[in-house]
Design a protein around this motif. Structure first.
Motif, PDB file in Angstrom:
ATOM      1  N   MET A  18      44.364 -54.584   7.334  1.00 13.76           N
ATOM      2  CA  MET A  18      44.610 -54.175   8.243  1.00 13.76           C
ATOM      3  C   MET A  18      43.249 -53.364   9.118  1.00 13.76           C
ATOM      4  O   MET A  18      42.841 -53.154   9.825  1.00 13.76           O
ATOM      5  CB  MET A  18      45.976 -53.489   8.916  1.00 13.76           C
ATOM      6  N   GLU A  19      43.428 -51.939   8.029  1.00 15.17           N
ATOM      7  CA  GLU A  19      42.217 -50.981   7.947  1.00 15.17           C
ATOM      8  C   GLU A  19      40.615 -51.418   8.118  1.00 15.17           C
ATOM      9  O   GLU A  19      40.100 -50.777   9.107  1.00 15.17           O
ATOM     10  CB  GLU A  19      42.591 -50.124   7.330  1.00 15.17           C
ATOM     11  N   ALA A  20      40.208 -52.425   6.837  1.00 16.31           N
ATOM     12  CA  ALA A  20      39.077 -52.731   7.075  1.00 16.31           C
ATOM     13  C   ALA A  20      38.848 -53.836   8.413  1.00 16.31           C
ATOM     14  O   ALA A  20      38.246 -53.747   9.102  1.00 16.31           O
ATOM     15  CB  ALA A  20      39.381 -54.085   6.397  1.00 16.31           C
ATOM     16  N   ASP A  21      40.271 -54.774   9.495  1.00 17.42           N
ATOM     17  CA  ASP A  21      39.629 -55.313  10.385  1.00 17.42           C
ATOM     18  C   ASP A  21      39.335 -54.046  11.623  1.00 17.42           C
ATOM     19  O   ASP A  21      38.238 -54.430  12.470  1.00 17.42           O
ATOM     20  CB  ASP A  21      41.216 -55.543  11.248  1.00 17.42           C
ATOM     21  N   ILE A  22      39.566 -52.525  11.784  1.00 16.98           N
ATOM     22  CA  ILE A  22      39.091 -51.462  12.850  1.00 16.98           C
ATOM     23  C   ILE A  22      37.769 -50.727  12.096  1.00 16.98           C
ATOM     24  O   ILE A  22      37.188 -51.351  13.328  1.00 16.98           O
ATOM     25  CB  ILE A  22      40.507 -50.021  12.510  1.00 16.98           C
ATOM     26  N   ARG A  23      37.697 -51.264  11.290  1.00 17.04           N
ATOM     27  CA  ARG A  23      36.998 -50.364  10.320  1.00 17.04           C
ATOM     28  C   ARG A  23      35.246 -51.380  10.868  1.00 17.04           C
ATOM     29  O   ARG A  23      34.222 -51.341  11.713  1.00 17.04           O
ATOM     30  CB  ARG A  23      36.349 -50.137   8.853  1.00 17.04           C
ATOM     31  N   ASP A  24      35.533 -52.262  10.579  1.00 14.03           N
ATOM     32  CA  ASP A  24      35.283 -54.065  11.253  1.00 14.03           C
ATOM     33  C   ASP A  24      34.513 -54.318  13.037  1.00 14.03           C
ATOM     34  O   ASP A  24      33.773 -53.693  13.431  1.00 14.03           O
ATOM     35  CB  ASP A  24      35.428 -55.193  11.083  1.00 14.03           C
TER      36      ASP A  24
END
Length: 99
Positions: free
Chosen positions: A1-7
């Motif tokens: 989820m955190e990687a999706d936000i960073r993307d």
């Protein structure tokens, strides 16, 4: 989820860089571009002032301040206290695609 936000944040940065570049080219190339830039800066100052009345230092106010700096609408002696205009020659890293 955190990687999706960073993307998503990175995609937004790329889009904002592209829009800033396009807007700058429009101001430079259009007849009356300097007047249009001044009018946009005046509108942003009005938004900043009204936002600071209600929510000083808010993310919205910080965004308006950053936009004014990016437009070159402030300077080191500016009474608004926004500071020096960041440019690639004055410490602003290049942004946008291919930077």
């Amino acid at each position: 989820m955190e990687a999706d936000i960073r993307d998503e944040v990175e995609r937004l940065r790329v889009l904002v860089g592209a829009f800033e570049t396009a807007l700058g080219h429009l101001f430079e190339a259009s007849p009356g571009g300097s007047e249009a830039r001044a009018r946009l800066a005046a509108d942003l100052r009005a938004l900043l002032d009204s936002t600071n009345e209600r929510q000083p230092g808010s993310p919205a106010a910080q965004t308006y301040e950053a936009l004014l700096r990016r437009l070159g609408a402030t300077g080191p002696g500016d009474p608004s206290g926004l500071g020096a205009v960041p440019t690639p020659k004055r410490g602003l890293p290049p942004s946008g695609p291919g930077a």
